[in-house]
Scaffold this active site. Structure first.
Site, PDB file in Angstrom:
ATOM      1  N   ALA A  54      66.651  14.642   2.520  1.00  0.00           N
ATOM      2  CA  ALA A  54      67.512  13.960   3.491  1.00  0.00           C
ATOM      3  C   ALA A  54      66.961  14.087   4.907  1.00  0.00           C
ATOM      4  O   ALA A  54      67.105  13.171   5.729  1.00  0.00           O
ATOM      5  CB  ALA A  54      68.925  14.511   3.426  1.00  0.00           C
TER       6      ALA A  54
ATOM      7  N   GLY B  98      76.105  17.090  12.023  1.00  0.00           N
ATOM      8  CA  GLY B  98      75.603  15.988  12.829  1.00  0.00           C
ATOM      9  C   GLY B  98      74.226  16.285  13.380  1.00  0.00           C
ATOM     10  O   GLY B  98      73.453  17.055  12.798  1.00  0.00           O
TER      11      GLY B  98
ATOM     12  N   TYR C 224      56.896  25.420  -5.531  1.00  0.00           N
ATOM     13  CA  TYR C 224      55.687  24.663  -5.224  1.00  0.00           C
ATOM     14  C   TYR C 224      54.460  25.271  -5.911  1.00  0.00           C
ATOM     15  O   TYR C 224      54.342  26.490  -6.033  1.00  0.00           O
ATOM     16  CB  TYR C 224      55.430  24.655  -3.716  1.00  0.00           C
ATOM     17  N   TYR C 225      53.539  24.385  -6.313  1.00  0.00           N
ATOM     18  CA  TYR C 225      52.240  24.793  -6.845  1.00  0.00           C
ATOM     19  C   TYR C 225      51.179  23.948  -6.132  1.00  0.00           C
ATOM     20  O   TYR C 225      50.807  22.872  -6.607  1.00  0.00           O
ATOM     21  CB  TYR C 225      52.180  24.577  -8.356  1.00  0.00           C
TER      22      TYR C 225
ATOM     23  N   ASP D  60      63.830  14.096   5.825  1.00  0.00           N
ATOM     24  CA  ASP D  60      62.768  13.103   5.994  1.00  0.00           C
ATOM     25  C   ASP D  60      63.359  11.715   6.189  1.00  0.00           C
ATOM     26  O   ASP D  60      62.863  10.923   7.002  1.00  0.00           O
ATOM     27  CB  ASP D  60      61.846  13.108   4.771  1.00  0.00           C
TER      28      ASP D  60
ATOM     29  N   ALA E 172      56.924  15.498   2.535  1.00  0.00           N
ATOM     30  CA  ALA E 172      57.574  15.171   3.803  1.00  0.00           C
ATOM     31  C   ALA E 172      57.020  13.912   4.447  1.00  0.00           C
ATOM     32  O   ALA E 172      57.760  12.978   4.777  1.00  0.00           O
ATOM     33  CB  ALA E 172      57.463  16.362   4.763  1.00  0.00           C
ATOM     34  N   GLU E 173      55.709  13.872   4.658  1.00  0.00           N
ATOM     35  CA  GLU E 173      55.130  12.743   5.400  1.00  0.00           C
ATOM     36  C   GLU E 173      55.167  11.453   4.581  1.00  0.00           C
ATOM     37  O   GLU E 173      55.453  10.368   5.110  1.00  0.00           O
ATOM     38  CB  GLU E 173      53.694  13.071   5.829  1.00  0.00           C
ATOM     39  N   SER E 174      54.862  11.546   3.280  1.00  0.00           N
ATOM     40  CA  SER E 174      54.908  10.337   2.453  1.00  0.00           C
ATOM     41  C   SER E 174      56.336   9.823   2.337  1.00  0.00           C
ATOM     42  O   SER E 174      56.563   8.604   2.288  1.00  0.00           O
ATOM     43  CB  SER E 174      54.312  10.604   1.070  1.00  0.00           C
TER      44      SER E 174
ATOM     45  N   ASN F 125      59.948  21.252   9.663  1.00  0.00           N
ATOM     46  CA  ASN F 125      59.900  21.361   8.198  1.00  0.00           C
ATOM     47  C   ASN F 125      59.578  22.775   7.722  1.00  0.00           C
ATOM     48  O   ASN F 125      58.581  23.018   7.038  1.00  0.00           O
ATOM     49  CB  ASN F 125      58.870  20.382   7.623  1.00  0.00           C
TER      50      ASN F 125
END
Length: 299
Positions: free
Chosen positions: A234, A208, A89-90, A236, A25-27, A149
């Site tokens: 999308a 929207g 996720y791992y 992010d 998310a942040e990257s 998130n």
């Protein structure tokens, strides 16, 4: 995190070849902001393994300052897989899960205009929660944005997410996330849950987005119609488009449109970061009339 997507069609159990890229998310937001012409930096911890160096190199190639990234020689870099329309996720025990308030030491926070965070980091570990509380709870000169998130695979406590979001200047949240976490099904109900932040942006998927600014009437801007290849990432992209326009001093409608236009670029690819829409098209649509905007179709 290292991200793997199928390099061939078919059910995940039958896929033999995977394409490795990068996601997070942040990257993602940092890469999009750099792509929009802003100076952006990403701060995190990666493992001392090939995935960690590949991630750092990938983010740097997008024009992001990675000098604040630390390497943990003992913990691995997290990975995740996209397949069959879902994500696995791992990252338990990953290098990023070892982040703590010590990560803030030496960061030039008095020289930045905005810090972007998410509701993922505080639930990775107790030390990550301490990091988020230290960042959110101290006096600051910069704007702080917080994207909820929600991740169903993570144990994100609704009260904790609310308390952290309440400390931010800008909160971004999907309408579906707010409904699942707080039982708030519309922007007005979300504002009742979160009266503190000066601004809340409610992302309403293909419908929207609504901007709720303190003391101002709600502003809704419909999304663009897009041929969707992959929806993950999308949000992010939308966050980056909106935040870049906010820092540029743009009015609300242009901010929301900037978010939608950046999201459209991510929706057109299986990667979290896709090729941007043509700059001339973006500029023309930012100022398009409502009727013209309503008929745009991005293929």
């Amino acid at each position: 995190m290292a991200l793997f997507v199928p390099a061939e069609s078919g059910p995940a159990a039958q896929v033999r070849t995977w394409h490795r890229t990068v996601g997070g998310a942040e990257s993602n937001v940092a890469c999009h902001l750099a792509g929009l012409g802003l100076r952006a930096a990403w701060v995190s911890v990666v493992g001392g393994d090939p995935f960690g160096s590949a991630i750092t190199d990938f983010v740097a190639r997008h024009g992001v300052d990675v000098s604040g990234v630390r390497v943990d020689p003992d913990r691995p870099t997290g990975v995740y897989f996209k397949s069959d329309g879902g994500v696995r996720y791992y990252r338990r025990g990953s290098a990023a899960a070892g982040m703590s308030p010590a990560l803030l030491a030496g960061l030039p926070l008095d020289t930045v205009r905005l810090v972007h965070t998410s509701g993922i980091t505080p639930v990775l570990s107790a030390s990550c929660l301490d990091l988020m509380r230290a960042l959110l709870g101290t006096p600051r000169r910069f704007l702080l944005s917080f994207d909820v998130n929600r991740r169903p695979a993570l144990d994100q406590d609704p009260v904790l997410l609310r308390d952290l979001a309440a400390l931010a200047d800008v909160v971004l949240v999907g309408a579906d996330e707010a409904a699942a976490v707080w039982g708030a099904h519309d922007p007005e109900a979300i504002r009742e849950v979160l009266p503190e932040p000066p601004a809340i942006v409610v992302k309403q998927a293909e419908h929207g987005a609504t901007l709720l600014e303190r003391g101002e009437p709600a502003i809704f801007q419909p999304a663009l119609r897009v041929d969707v290849v992959e929806p993950i990432g999308a949000g992010d992209a939308f966050a980056a488009g909106y935040l870049a326009a906010l820092l540029a001093g743009e009015p609300p409608v242009r901010r929301l449109r900037a978010g939608h236009l950046r999201a459209a670029s991510a929706l057109r690819t299986r990667d979290d970061i896709g090729p941007p829409l043509p700059a001339a098209l973006v500029e023309s649509l930012l100022d398009a009339g409502a009727a013209e905007w309503a008929v745009v179709y991005i293929t």
